[in-house]
Design a protein around this motif. Structure first.
Motif, PDB file in Angstrom:
ATOM      1  N   THR A  28      21.783  41.994  15.586  1.00 28.81           N
ATOM      2  CA  THR A  28      20.922  40.821  15.714  1.00 28.81           C
ATOM      3  C   THR A  28      20.632  40.238  14.340  1.00 28.81           C
ATOM      4  OG1 THR A  28      18.855  42.045  15.561  1.00 28.81           O
ATOM      5  CG2 THR A  28      19.827  41.815  17.763  1.00 28.81           C
ATOM      6  N   SER A  29      20.043  39.063  14.327  1.00 29.01           N
ATOM      7  CA  SER A  29      19.710  38.424  13.053  1.00 29.01           C
ATOM      8  C   SER A  29      18.639  39.199  12.295  1.00 29.01           C
ATOM      9  CB  SER A  29      19.246  36.985  13.292  1.00 29.01           C
ATOM     10  OG  SER A  29      18.147  36.966  14.169  1.00 29.01           O
ATOM     11  N   SER A  30      17.892  40.069  12.989  1.00 27.87           N
ATOM     12  CA  SER A  30      16.893  40.896  12.306  1.00 27.87           C
ATOM     13  C   SER A  30      17.460  42.247  11.883  1.00 27.87           C
ATOM     14  CB  SER A  30      15.681  41.103  13.211  1.00 27.87           C
ATOM     15  OG  SER A  30      16.065  41.716  14.418  1.00 27.87           O
ATOM     16  N   GLY A  31      18.756  42.485  12.137  1.00 25.41           N
ATOM     17  CA  GLY A  31      19.412  43.697  11.661  1.00 25.41           C
ATOM     18  C   GLY A  31      19.405  44.855  12.635  1.00 25.41           C
ATOM     19  N   ILE A  32      19.123  44.611  13.905  1.00 30.96           N
ATOM     20  CA  ILE A  32      19.118  45.679  14.901  1.00 30.96           C
ATOM     21  C   ILE A  32      20.508  45.812  15.498  1.00 30.96           C
ATOM     22  CG2 ILE A  32      18.148  46.429  17.105  1.00 30.96           C
ATOM     23  CD1 ILE A  32      15.578  44.956  16.312  1.00 30.96           C
ATOM     24  N   PHE A  33      21.038  47.036  15.481  1.00 35.04           N
ATOM     25  CA  PHE A  33      22.359  47.326  16.030  1.00 35.04           C
ATOM     26  C   PHE A  33      22.206  47.756  17.482  1.00 35.04           C
ATOM     27  CE2 PHE A  33      23.040  47.451  11.606  1.00 35.04           C
ATOM     28  CZ  PHE A  33      24.390  47.354  11.360  1.00 35.04           C
ATOM     29  N   GLY A  34      23.145  47.351  18.336  1.00 39.77           N
ATOM     30  CA  GLY A  34      23.096  47.770  19.726  1.00 39.77           C
ATOM     31  C   GLY A  34      24.293  47.282  20.509  1.00 39.77           C
ATOM     32  N   THR A  35      24.260  47.571  21.817  1.00 35.45           N
ATOM     33  CA  THR A  35      25.338  47.201  22.725  1.00 35.45           C
ATOM     34  C   THR A  35      24.781  46.291  23.800  1.00 35.45           C
ATOM     35  OG1 THR A  35      26.366  49.346  22.340  1.00 35.45           O
ATOM     36  CG2 THR A  35      27.133  48.110  24.249  1.00 35.45           C
ATOM     37  N   ILE A  36      25.459  45.194  24.055  1.00 31.86           N
ATOM     38  CA  ILE A  36      25.008  44.251  25.080  1.00 31.86           C
ATOM     39  C   ILE A  36      25.180  44.889  26.449  1.00 31.86           C
ATOM     40  CG2 ILE A  36      25.425  42.018  26.178  1.00 31.86           C
ATOM     41  CD1 ILE A  36      26.329  40.967  23.463  1.00 31.86           C
ATOM     42  N   ARG A  37      24.102  44.927  27.227  1.00 31.19           N
ATOM     43  CA  ARG A  37      24.129  45.475  28.583  1.00 31.19           C
ATOM     44  C   ARG A  37      24.023  44.397  29.653  1.00 31.19           C
ATOM     45  NH1 ARG A  37      26.956  49.363  27.477  1.00 31.19           N
ATOM     46  NH2 ARG A  37      26.009  51.045  26.297  1.00 31.19           N
ATOM     47  N   ALA A  89      19.848  38.054  25.876  1.00 26.83           N
ATOM     48  CA  ALA A  89      20.796  39.165  25.831  1.00 26.83           C
ATOM     49  C   ALA A  89      19.980  40.449  25.879  1.00 26.83           C
ATOM     50  CB  ALA A  89      21.620  39.113  24.551  1.00 26.83           C
ATOM     51  N   HIS A  90      20.317  41.340  26.788  1.00 24.67           N
ATOM     52  CA  HIS A  90      19.664  42.639  26.887  1.00 24.67           C
ATOM     53  C   HIS A  90      20.538  43.614  26.117  1.00 24.67           C
ATOM     54  CE1 HIS A  90      16.880  41.481  30.251  1.00 24.67           C
ATOM     55  NE2 HIS A  90      17.698  40.454  30.181  1.00 24.67           N
ATOM     56  N   ILE A  91      19.984  44.162  25.036  1.00 28.24           N
ATOM     57  CA  ILE A  91      20.756  44.994  24.118  1.00 28.24           C
ATOM     58  C   ILE A  91      20.199  46.410  24.125  1.00 28.24           C
ATOM     59  CG2 ILE A  91      21.449  45.301  21.714  1.00 28.24           C
ATOM     60  CD1 ILE A  91      21.236  42.268  21.403  1.00 28.24           C
ATOM     61  N   GLU A  92      21.093  47.371  24.350  1.00 29.21           N
ATOM     62  CA  GLU A  92      20.711  48.782  24.314  1.00 29.21           C
ATOM     63  C   GLU A  92      20.794  49.251  22.874  1.00 29.21           C
ATOM     64  OE1 GLU A  92      21.526  52.834  26.837  1.00 29.21           O
ATOM     65  OE2 GLU A  92      23.217  51.474  26.537  1.00 29.21           O
ATOM     66  N   VAL A  93      19.631  49.649  22.321  1.00 28.08           N
ATOM     67  CA  VAL A  93      19.575  50.060  20.919  1.00 28.08           C
ATOM     68  C   VAL A  93      19.577  51.573  20.767  1.00 28.08           C
ATOM     69  CG1 VAL A  93      18.467  47.942  20.155  1.00 28.08           C
ATOM     70  CG2 VAL A  93      17.062  49.866  20.872  1.00 28.08           C
ATOM     71  N   ALA A  94      19.243  52.285  21.819  1.00 30.54           N
ATOM     72  CA  ALA A  94      19.303  53.742  21.878  1.00 30.54           C
ATOM     73  C   ALA A  94      19.516  54.085  23.342  1.00 30.54           C
ATOM     74  CB  ALA A  94      18.014  54.367  21.357  1.00 30.54           C
ATOM     75  N   GLU A  95      19.918  55.300  23.602  1.00 27.35           N
ATOM     76  CA  GLU A  95      20.206  55.677  24.979  1.00 27.35           C
ATOM     77  C   GLU A  95      18.978  55.434  25.856  1.00 27.35           C
ATOM     78  OE1 GLU A  95      21.621  59.562  27.476  1.00 27.35           O
ATOM     79  OE2 GLU A  95      22.266  59.357  25.397  1.00 27.35           O
ATOM     80  N   GLY A  96      19.134  54.538  26.821  1.00 31.18           N
ATOM     81  CA  GLY A  96      18.059  54.228  27.754  1.00 31.18           C
ATOM     82  C   GLY A  96      17.037  53.222  27.252  1.00 31.18           C
ATOM     83  N   MET A  97      17.123  52.792  25.993  1.00 29.60           N
ATOM     84  CA  MET A  97      16.172  51.816  25.457  1.00 29.60           C
ATOM     85  C   MET A  97      16.851  50.461  25.323  1.00 29.60           C
ATOM     86  SD  MET A  97      13.992  51.701  21.944  1.00 29.60           S
ATOM     87  CE  MET A  97      12.824  52.930  22.450  1.00 29.60           C
ATOM     88  N   ILE A  98      16.467  49.528  26.200  1.00 29.10           N
ATOM     89  CA  ILE A  98      17.074  48.201  26.223  1.00 29.10           C
ATOM     90  C   ILE A  98      16.023  47.177  25.813  1.00 29.10           C
ATOM     91  CG2 ILE A  98      18.155  46.451  27.672  1.00 29.10           C
ATOM     92  CD1 ILE A  98      19.358  48.740  29.306  1.00 29.10           C
ATOM     93  N   ARG A 136      19.297  34.882  23.112  1.00 27.59           N
ATOM     94  CA  ARG A 136      20.749  34.972  22.891  1.00 27.59           C
ATOM     95  C   ARG A 136      21.138  34.473  21.501  1.00 27.59           C
ATOM     96  NH1 ARG A 136      25.252  34.226  27.381  1.00 27.59           N
ATOM     97  NH2 ARG A 136      27.058  34.252  26.044  1.00 27.59           N
ATOM     98  N   ARG A 137      20.389  33.514  20.976  1.00 26.59           N
ATOM     99  CA  ARG A 137      20.698  32.971  19.646  1.00 26.59           C
ATOM    100  C   ARG A 137      20.412  33.958  18.530  1.00 26.59           C
ATOM    101  NH1 ARG A 137      16.983  27.893  20.373  1.00 26.59           N
ATOM    102  NH2 ARG A 137      15.777  29.619  21.196  1.00 26.59           N
ATOM    103  N   ALA A 138      19.674  35.052  18.831  1.00 26.83           N
ATOM    104  CA  ALA A 138      19.350  36.054  17.810  1.00 26.83           C
ATOM    105  C   ALA A 138      20.502  37.013  17.557  1.00 26.83           C
ATOM    106  CB  ALA A 138      18.110  36.838  18.219  1.00 26.83           C
ATOM    107  N   VAL A 139      21.521  36.997  18.412  1.00 28.33           N
ATOM    108  CA  VAL A 139      22.695  37.848  18.180  1.00 28.33           C
ATOM    109  C   VAL A 139      23.508  37.185  17.072  1.00 28.33           C
ATOM    110  CG1 VAL A 139      24.769  38.853  19.181  1.00 28.33           C
ATOM    111  CG2 VAL A 139      22.698  38.636  20.565  1.00 28.33           C
ATOM    112  N   ALA A 140      23.609  37.866  15.940  1.00 37.67           N
ATOM    113  CA  ALA A 140      24.205  37.258  14.751  1.00 37.67           C
ATOM    114  C   ALA A 140      25.696  37.522  14.617  1.00 37.67           C
ATOM    115  CB  ALA A 140      23.487  37.748  13.493  1.00 37.67           C
ATOM    116  N   MET A 141      26.137  38.758  14.931  1.00 40.23           N
ATOM    117  CA  MET A 141      27.551  39.083  14.748  1.00 40.23           C
ATOM    118  C   MET A 141      27.899  40.327  15.545  1.00 40.23           C
ATOM    119  SD  MET A 141      27.455  40.648  10.899  1.00 40.23           S
ATOM    120  CE  MET A 141      26.101  39.693  10.263  1.00 40.23           C
ATOM    121  N   LYS A 142      29.183  40.524  15.699  1.00 34.60           N
ATOM    122  CA  LYS A 142      29.664  41.745  16.343  1.00 34.60           C
ATOM    123  C   LYS A 142      29.734  42.846  15.291  1.00 34.60           C
ATOM    124  CE  LYS A 142      32.131  39.492  20.036  1.00 34.60           C
ATOM    125  NZ  LYS A 142      33.349  39.409  20.817  1.00 34.60           N
ATOM    126  N   GLN A 143      29.519  44.089  15.730  1.00 30.59           N
ATOM    127  CA  GLN A 143      29.524  45.204  14.783  1.00 30.59           C
ATOM    128  C   GLN A 143      30.871  45.381  14.114  1.00 30.59           C
ATOM    129  OE1 GLN A 143      27.882  48.958  15.962  1.00 30.59           O
ATOM    130  NE2 GLN A 143      26.189  48.000  17.046  1.00 30.59           N
TER     131      GLN A 143
END
Length: 106
Positions: free
Chosen positions: A48-57, A64-73, A78-85
Motif C-alpha cells: 500500500t501507499s503507507s508501506g503495508i505488505f499483503g495479499t489481495i483477498r 481492496a481487502h488485503i490480508e496482512v497476516a494469517e487471518g487478519m484482513i 483501492r487507490r491506496a494500493v501502490a505497487m505489486k510486491q
C-alpha cells in the motif's frame, strides 16, 4: 537591431510550455495509475501507499481487502494500493545471532 519582440515572445511562451508539460505529465500519471488499478486481481501480493505488505483477498470498485497476516484482513481504498510486491526489492536483512548462549550475562 532591437530584439524586444523576441524576448517578449520567449517570456510569454515559457510559462505556457511549462503548463502544457505539467498537464501532460499529470494525465500520463493518471492513466498509468488507472491501468495499474484495473490490472489488480485477487491473490496479488501488493504494497500500500503507507508501506503495508499483503495479499489481495477481495476487490470491488472502491476497496481492496488485503490480508496482512494469517487471518487478519484490512480494508483499504483501492487507490491506496501502490505497487505489486514483485516490483519491490527489499533491503538485505541483517540478522543478529539469537541463540541463548550469546546473550550477555550468561
Amino acid at each position: 537591431m532591437n530584439n524586444n519582440g523576441g524576448s517578449s515572445l520567449i517570456i510569454l511562451a515559457l510559462p505556457l510550455l511549462l503548463l502544457a508539460w505539467m498537464f501532460w505529465s499529470a494525465n500520463r500519471r493518471t492513466k498509468r495509475m488507472r491501468d495499474f488499478n484495473s490490472a489488480l486481481d485477487v491473490g496479488d501480493e501488493v504494497v500500500t501507499s503507507s508501506g503495508i505488505f499483503g495479499t489481495i483477498r477481495h476487490l470491488d470498485d472502491v476497496s481492496a481487502h488485503i490480508e496482512v497476516a494469517e487471518g487478519m484482513i484490512l480494508r483499504f481504498d483501492r487507490r491506496a494500493v501502490a505497487m505489486k510486491q514483485a516490483d519491490v526489492t527489499p533491503p538485505p536483512i541483517n540478522r543478529a545471532q539469537t541463540d541463548d548462549s550469546s546473550a550477555p550475562g550468561q
